[in-house]
Every structure is written in structure tokens, then in C-alpha cells.
Design a protein around this motif. Structure first.
Motif, PDB file in Angstrom:
ATOM      1  N   LEU A 134      76.800-133.733  32.216  1.00 51.45           N
ATOM      2  CA  LEU A 134      77.566-133.695  33.458  1.00 51.45           C
ATOM      3  C   LEU A 134      76.927-132.722  34.442  1.00 51.45           C
ATOM      4  CD1 LEU A 134      81.240-133.663  32.125  1.00 51.45           C
ATOM      5  CD2 LEU A 134      79.928-135.604  32.975  1.00 51.45           C
ATOM      6  N   PRO A 135      76.972-133.041  35.727  1.00 54.14           N
ATOM      7  CA  PRO A 135      76.405-132.121  36.720  1.00 54.14           C
ATOM      8  C   PRO A 135      77.210-130.826  36.808  1.00 54.14           C
ATOM      9  CG  PRO A 135      77.596-133.910  37.789  1.00 54.14           C
ATOM     10  CD  PRO A 135      77.528-134.258  36.338  1.00 54.14           C
ATOM     11  N   THR A 136      76.516-129.766  37.171  1.00 49.56           N
ATOM     12  CA  THR A 136      77.150-128.462  37.361  1.00 49.56           C
ATOM     13  C   THR A 136      77.508-128.301  38.834  1.00 49.56           C
ATOM     14  OG1 THR A 136      75.866-127.512  35.554  1.00 49.56           O
ATOM     15  CG2 THR A 136      76.863-125.975  37.109  1.00 49.56           C
ATOM     16  N   VAL A 137      78.733-127.881  39.094  1.00 48.77           N
ATOM     17  CA  VAL A 137      79.201-127.668  40.463  1.00 48.77           C
ATOM     18  C   VAL A 137      79.402-126.170  40.677  1.00 48.77           C
ATOM     19  CG1 VAL A 137      80.978-128.184  42.169  1.00 48.77           C
ATOM     20  CG2 VAL A 137      80.329-129.924  40.478  1.00 48.77           C
ATOM     21  N   VAL A 138      78.706-125.627  41.665  1.00 52.77           N
ATOM     22  CA  VAL A 138      78.800-124.197  41.980  1.00 52.77           C
ATOM     23  C   VAL A 138      79.343-124.054  43.392  1.00 52.77           C
ATOM     24  CG1 VAL A 138      77.573-122.006  42.142  1.00 52.77           C
ATOM     25  CG2 VAL A 138      76.817-123.739  40.500  1.00 52.77           C
ATOM     26  N   SER A 139      80.427-123.307  43.520  1.00 52.36           N
ATOM     27  CA  SER A 139      81.058-123.106  44.822  1.00 52.36           C
ATOM     28  C   SER A 139      81.203-121.613  45.089  1.00 52.36           C
ATOM     29  CB  SER A 139      82.431-123.783  44.849  1.00 52.36           C
ATOM     30  OG  SER A 139      83.097-123.523  46.063  1.00 52.36           O
ATOM     31  N   LEU A 152      67.915-120.082  46.562  1.00 47.57           N
ATOM     32  CA  LEU A 152      68.987-119.221  47.058  1.00 47.57           C
ATOM     33  C   LEU A 152      69.911-118.856  45.906  1.00 47.57           C
ATOM     34  CD1 LEU A 152      71.796-121.163  47.375  1.00 47.57           C
ATOM     35  CD2 LEU A 152      70.354-122.161  49.141  1.00 47.57           C
ATOM     36  N   TYR A 153      70.740-117.847  46.144  1.00 48.78           N
ATOM     37  CA  TYR A 153      71.731-117.429  45.162  1.00 48.78           C
ATOM     38  C   TYR A 153      73.123-117.643  45.744  1.00 48.78           C
ATOM     39  CZ  TYR A 153      68.308-115.246  42.069  1.00 48.78           C
ATOM     40  OH  TYR A 153      67.268-115.024  41.200  1.00 48.78           O
ATOM     41  N   ILE A 154      73.993-118.210  44.927  1.00 53.63           N
ATOM     42  CA  ILE A 154      75.388-118.385  45.318  1.00 53.63           C
ATOM     43  C   ILE A 154      76.227-117.398  44.529  1.00 53.63           C
ATOM     44  CG2 ILE A 154      77.361-119.954  45.346  1.00 53.63           C
ATOM     45  CD1 ILE A 154      75.474-122.264  45.696  1.00 53.63           C
ATOM     46  N   LEU A 155      77.000-116.634  45.257  1.00 59.32           N
ATOM     47  CA  LEU A 155      77.869-115.640  44.638  1.00 59.32           C
ATOM     48  C   LEU A 155      79.267-116.230  44.503  1.00 59.32           C
ATOM     49  CD1 LEU A 155      77.400-112.699  43.705  1.00 59.32           C
ATOM     50  CD2 LEU A 155      78.441-111.960  45.852  1.00 59.32           C
ATOM     51  N   THR A 156      79.767-116.296  43.267  1.00 57.01           N
ATOM     52  CA  THR A 156      81.117-116.778  43.008  1.00 57.01           C
ATOM     53  C   THR A 156      82.006-115.595  42.646  1.00 57.01           C
ATOM     54  OG1 THR A 156      80.809-117.154  40.637  1.00 57.01           O
ATOM     55  CG2 THR A 156      80.093-118.905  42.119  1.00 57.01           C
ATOM     56  N   GLU A 157      83.248-115.879  42.316  1.00 54.16           N
ATOM     57  CA  GLU A 157      84.159-114.802  41.937  1.00 54.16           C
ATOM     58  C   GLU A 157      83.765-114.176  40.601  1.00 54.16           C
ATOM     59  OE1 GLU A 157      88.206-115.965  41.995  1.00 54.16           O
ATOM     60  OE2 GLU A 157      88.160-116.777  44.032  1.00 54.16           O
ATOM     61  N   LYS A 158      83.003-114.919  39.787  1.00 55.22           N
ATOM     62  CA  LYS A 158      82.686-114.431  38.445  1.00 55.22           C
ATOM     63  C   LYS A 158      81.217-114.076  38.253  1.00 55.22           C
ATOM     64  CE  LYS A 158      86.425-116.999  36.203  1.00 55.22           C
ATOM     65  NZ  LYS A 158      86.774-117.997  35.154  1.00 55.22           N
ATOM     66  N   ASP A 159      80.311-114.852  38.872  1.00 58.26           N
ATOM     67  CA  ASP A 159      78.897-114.595  38.616  1.00 58.26           C
ATOM     68  C   ASP A 159      78.032-114.937  39.823  1.00 58.26           C
ATOM     69  OD1 ASP A 159      79.147-117.303  38.589  1.00 58.26           O
ATOM     70  OD2 ASP A 159      78.779-117.551  36.450  1.00 58.26           O
ATOM     71  N   ARG A 160      76.733-114.849  39.603  1.00 62.27           N
ATOM     72  CA  ARG A 160      75.727-115.112  40.631  1.00 62.27           C
ATOM     73  C   ARG A 160      74.792-116.181  40.091  1.00 62.27           C
ATOM     74  NH1 ARG A 160      70.966-112.140  40.672  1.00 62.27           N
ATOM     75  NH2 ARG A 160      69.713-112.179  42.586  1.00 62.27           N
ATOM     76  N   VAL A 161      74.663-117.294  40.820  1.00 59.52           N
ATOM     77  CA  VAL A 161      73.939-118.459  40.317  1.00 59.52           C
ATOM     78  C   VAL A 161      72.730-118.736  41.193  1.00 59.52           C
ATOM     79  CG1 VAL A 161      74.114-120.878  39.647  1.00 59.52           C
ATOM     80  CG2 VAL A 161      76.133-119.403  39.494  1.00 59.52           C
ATOM     81  N   VAL A 194      78.643-125.383  48.623  1.00 58.78           N
ATOM     82  CA  VAL A 194      78.850-126.033  47.328  1.00 58.78           C
ATOM     83  C   VAL A 194      77.542-126.702  46.931  1.00 58.78           C
ATOM     84  CG1 VAL A 194      80.049-127.848  46.061  1.00 58.78           C
ATOM     85  CG2 VAL A 194      81.315-126.414  47.664  1.00 58.78           C
ATOM     86  N   ALA A 195      77.067-126.412  45.724  1.00 56.68           N
ATOM     87  CA  ALA A 195      75.830-127.007  45.209  1.00 56.68           C
ATOM     88  C   ALA A 195      76.141-127.786  43.937  1.00 56.68           C
ATOM     89  CB  ALA A 195      74.787-125.931  44.934  1.00 56.68           C
ATOM     90  N   ILE A 196      75.572-128.982  43.842  1.00 49.19           N
ATOM     91  CA  ILE A 196      75.779-129.847  42.682  1.00 49.19           C
ATOM     92  C   ILE A 196      74.415-130.196  42.101  1.00 49.19           C
ATOM     93  CG2 ILE A 196      76.779-132.005  41.851  1.00 49.19           C
ATOM     94  CD1 ILE A 196      78.532-131.990  44.381  1.00 49.19           C
ATOM     95  N   GLY A 197      74.245-129.966  40.802  1.00 45.51           N
ATOM     96  CA  GLY A 197      72.959-130.256  40.187  1.00 45.51           C
ATOM     97  C   GLY A 197      72.991-130.092  38.681  1.00 45.51           C
ATOM     98  N   TYR A 198      71.794-129.965  38.096  1.00 44.50           N
ATOM     99  CA  TYR A 198      71.656-129.868  36.647  1.00 44.50           C
ATOM    100  C   TYR A 198      70.816-128.648  36.283  1.00 44.50           C
ATOM    101  CZ  TYR A 198      73.340-134.677  36.693  1.00 44.50           C
ATOM    102  OH  TYR A 198      74.100-135.807  36.896  1.00 44.50           O
ATOM    103  N   PRO A 199      71.081-128.040  35.125  1.00 46.35           N
ATOM    104  CA  PRO A 199      70.289-126.875  34.706  1.00 46.35           C
ATOM    105  C   PRO A 199      68.818-127.234  34.531  1.00 46.35           C
ATOM    106  CG  PRO A 199      72.305-127.065  33.410  1.00 46.35           C
ATOM    107  CD  PRO A 199      72.187-128.329  34.198  1.00 46.35           C
ATOM    108  N   LYS A 204      67.336-121.967  32.106  1.00 47.53           N
ATOM    109  CA  LYS A 204      68.729-122.390  31.986  1.00 47.53           C
ATOM    110  C   LYS A 204      69.643-121.696  32.990  1.00 47.53           C
ATOM    111  CE  LYS A 204      67.890-125.113  28.509  1.00 47.53           C
ATOM    112  NZ  LYS A 204      67.984-126.587  28.670  1.00 47.53           N
ATOM    113  N   GLU A 205      69.175-120.585  33.560  1.00 45.06           N
ATOM    114  CA  GLU A 205      69.990-119.849  34.523  1.00 45.06           C
ATOM    115  C   GLU A 205      69.878-120.429  35.934  1.00 45.06           C
ATOM    116  OE1 GLU A 205      72.026-117.510  33.537  1.00 45.06           O
ATOM    117  OE2 GLU A 205      71.325-117.739  31.476  1.00 45.06           O
ATOM    118  N   MET A 206      68.973-121.379  36.125  1.00 46.91           N
ATOM    119  CA  MET A 206      68.754-121.949  37.456  1.00 46.91           C
ATOM    120  C   MET A 206      69.247-123.393  37.510  1.00 46.91           C
ATOM    121  SD  MET A 206      65.239-122.075  39.723  1.00 46.91           S
ATOM    122  CE  MET A 206      64.338-123.094  38.543  1.00 46.91           C
ATOM    123  N   ILE A 207      69.893-123.738  38.617  1.00 49.76           N
ATOM    124  CA  ILE A 207      70.404-125.089  38.832  1.00 49.76           C
ATOM    125  C   ILE A 207      69.482-125.826  39.800  1.00 49.76           C
ATOM    126  CG2 ILE A 207      72.349-126.473  39.638  1.00 49.76           C
ATOM    127  CD1 ILE A 207      72.897-124.913  37.079  1.00 49.76           C
TER     128      ILE A 207
END
Length: 252
Positions: A134-139, A152-161, A194-199, A204-207
Motif C-alpha cells: 500500500l502507498p504511504t501517505v505523509v501529511s 524535501l522533508y515533511i514535518l508531522t506531529e510525530k516525526d520527520r519524513v 501531502v505526499a503519496i508514494g512508496y518506501p 527505507k526512511e525515504m519515500i
């Protein structure tokens, strides 16, 4: 004499007619009875099959394996509902690996199942089971932009992707209830995205982004603490004394 012969002749004819009717009745009645029984049995089978067809329908589900046994699988679908899947000798399995079967299914795997759904028992008789990714959704909000490497890096409430923008990545901008094509150059720091993709297979830390949607008018989430863009050389971070105080340059 003639009268006696006539009576005998008539009696013989009547006897033959009666014997023929009796014989015909004895030979045809069982055949007719058997024919009716077969007809009734056939009608019952048709009615039973029609009832089964009304109770079943073709259906497909996607879910995460909760439990797997030799003849059944329990899944949790994308809406959080528990689904029960039955497996028989006609079920086919497919995966990116060379060999894949019921014994290879483990808890936590994502499966796509096609089969016959029974409305009465609420179980799915699987005809095809495939492994899925399943695709990973990062918002969140953009915290850092690497313009040279298109990352780029997306900062969420829990982590940095970490997000990698590729040639196949489609970037859109949602503004004033309209979705329009955009580009990497339109992405700015602290914008909601919002970014949608696969590891990535190697990192594995990059989408690897397939789709990116920029929301310029959505205000920043107060729960997300922004950080300086350390990937941008134009941003100067004041040095620290170690006590938490920032050293500011003296300007005349």
C-alpha cells in the motif's frame, strides 16, 4: 351353434382388451412415476442453485493479515472491519516471490483477495490472493528543501519524513477549490503538503513520491514545530553558547 361361437368371440375380444390395458398400466405407471421423481429432483436442484446465487456475489477486499490458518485467513480491511476469508483447493496465490502459498502468509502482511462473498455467512471464498504494497501517505508541513537533489522533508506531529521528488512525480496545487498542476519549484518552506508514494528499496526512511499536493491556503498546524531549513545554504543559523542563548552578530 353360431350364437355360441359369436358369444365366445366377443368374450375373447373383451378379455384381450382388458388384458392389454392391465399390462399397459403395469408397465407404464412405474416409468411415469420415475419420470416425475427425476423432474422434481431437478427442479429442487435448480431452486437450490438459484438460492445460492442470490446469496453470493463476486467481491474483492484489501486488508492486513490478523491471523492465518491452513484453510482460512482473518483480515482487517482499510476501514478497520474484520473480514473472514476461506481458502480451498481452487484458490490461486500470487506474489513477487517465485513461490507463495497459504503457508507463506504471516501476520501483518497486506493482501488483496478476490472471490465469492456469501451474504448469509459474511465470509469470502477466495479465488485469488495476492500480496500488495500500500502507498504511504505523509501529511504535514515542509521543514527543509534540497533544491539540488529535488528532495524535501515533511514535518508531522510525530516525526520527520524524507521525500524524494522524481521525474514521474506529479505535483498539484489545491487553491480556491481547484486542483491544478504545479511543480517542485512552487514548494515553499512551512507550506502544508501531502505526499503519496512508496518506501525506497535502498533507503527505507525515504519515500519515493508518486503524487504531491500543495495546500497554500491551509494555516500551519500549531502542533507542528517548524525548524530552520538546514539544507538551504541561504539560511543562517545563529551559533549557540551551549547554555541555550543564541549569539547574535554585532551590527553598527
Amino acid at each position: 351353434m353360431r350364437k355360441i361361437l359369436f358369444i365366445t368371440f366377443i368374450t375373447t375380444i373383451i378379455f384381450l382388451i382388458f388384458f392389454q390395458e392391465t399390462l399397459f398400466a403395469q408397465t407404464t405407471t412405474p416409468t411415469s412415476s420415475i419420470s416425475q421423481e427425476l423432474q422434481q429432483k431437478l427442479l429442487n436442484q435448480i431452486a437450490s442453485k438459484a438460492a445460492q446465487l442470490k446469496l453470493t456475489e463476486k467481491r474483492g477486499i484489501i486488508g492486513t493479515v490478523k491471523e492465518a490458518k491452513d484453510t482460512s485467513i482473518t483480515l482487517v480491511d482499510t476501514t478497520g472491519n474484520t473480514r473472514f476469508v476461506d481458502v480451498d483447493e481452487l484458490t490461486e496465490f500470487s506474489s513477487s516471490s517465485k513461490s507463495f502459498g497459504i503457508s507463506d502468509i504471516e501476520k501483518g502482511m497486506v493482501l488483496g483477495v478476490l472471490g465469492l462473498y456469501n451474504k448469509d455467512s459474511r465470509r469470502l471464498l477466495a479465488r485469488d490472493i495476492s500480496t500488495l504494497t500500500l502507498p504511504t501517505v505523509v501529511s504535514g508541513q515542509v521543514s527543509e528543501i534540497d533544491k539540488e537533489n529535488f528532495q524535501l522533508y515533511i514535518l508531522t506531529e510525530k516525526d520527520r519524513v524524507k521525500i524524494d521528488v522524481q521525474d514521474i512525480t506529479r505535483t498539484y496545487s489545491y487553491l480556491e477549490d481547484e486542483l491544478s498542476l504545479s511543480g517542485f519549484s512552487k514548494i515553499t518552506q512551512e507550506v502544508t503538503i501531502v505526499a503519496i508514494g512508496y518506501p525506497d528499496s535502498t533507503d527505507k526512511e525515504m519515500i519515493l513520491a508518486q503524487r504531491i499536493i500543495i495546500f497554500p491556503n491551509i494555516p500551519k498546524n500549531p502542533k507542528i514545530i517548524s525548524k530552520p531549513n538546514i539544507l538551504d545554504n541561504s539560511v543562517t543559523i545563529p551559533p549557540s553558547t551551549g547554555s541555550g542563548l543564541k549569539i547574535q552578530p554585532i551590527t553598527e
